[in-house]
Design an enzyme around this catalytic site. Structure first.
Site, short mmCIF file in Angstrom:
data_model
loop_
_atom_site.label_atom_id
_atom_site.label_comp_id
_atom_site.label_asym_id
_atom_site.label_seq_id
_atom_site.Cartn_x
_atom_site.Cartn_y
_atom_site.Cartn_z
N CYS A 153 0.85 -1.20 0.00
CA CYS A 153 0.00 0.00 0.00
C CYS A 153 0.88 1.25 0.00
O CYS A 153 1.51 1.57 1.01
CB CYS A 153 -0.90 -0.03 1.23
N CYS B 216 0.10 3.79 2.68
CA CYS B 216 0.58 3.34 4.00
C CYS B 216 2.06 3.64 4.17
O CYS B 216 2.50 4.04 5.26
CB CYS B 216 0.34 1.84 4.18
#
Length: 128
Positions: free
Chosen positions: A43, A46
């Site tokens: 991600c 993230c």
């Protein structure tokens, strides 16, 4: 000192969050995409958010608990039936997401790129 916990997957999260005795402490839960052995998540958001969140952890009350939960690999997360999406306690729409467990405070996605929002969340006292 802030107590940090690292959980991987929904079943482990369920077992931990409902069985751990937090002794009426403040608990924050940070949901992120699973990381590879080098510590890099699939991600991208993230990967941007984590260093910012990590820096702001110093603002948490010293007796707080900070739970890092990896939601799984990308196919697991992208599945509309992903239990993190369906669970009424988590209701995740995006990762990363940071919530104050048991409260309404929640930051999602690009909001976690803003240190001032994280600081506000970590330092705001609940009103009785």
């Amino acid at each position: 000192m802030v107590v940090t916990h690292h959980i991987n997957g929904y079943e482990a999260f369920q077992e931990f969050i409902y069985n751990y005795d937090f002794q009426n402490k403040v608990v924050y839960v940070y949901f992120s995409g699973e990381k590879d052995p080098a510590g890099v998540s699939w991600c991208d958001d993230c990967n941007i958010a984590w260093p910012i969140v990590q820096k702001e952890l110093t603002k948490l009350p010293k007796d707080a608990h900070f739970v890092i939960v990896e939601v799984g690999d990308q196919p697991t997360w992208k599945n509309p039936q992903c239990p993190f999406r369906k669970d009424p306690k988590t209701r995740l729409l995006v990762v990363p997401t940071l919530i104050r467990w048991g409260g309404p405070q929640r930051l999602e996605g690009e909001q976690l790129w803003k240190a001032e929002l994280i600081e506000m969340m970590f330092t705001h006292e609940e009103e009785d």
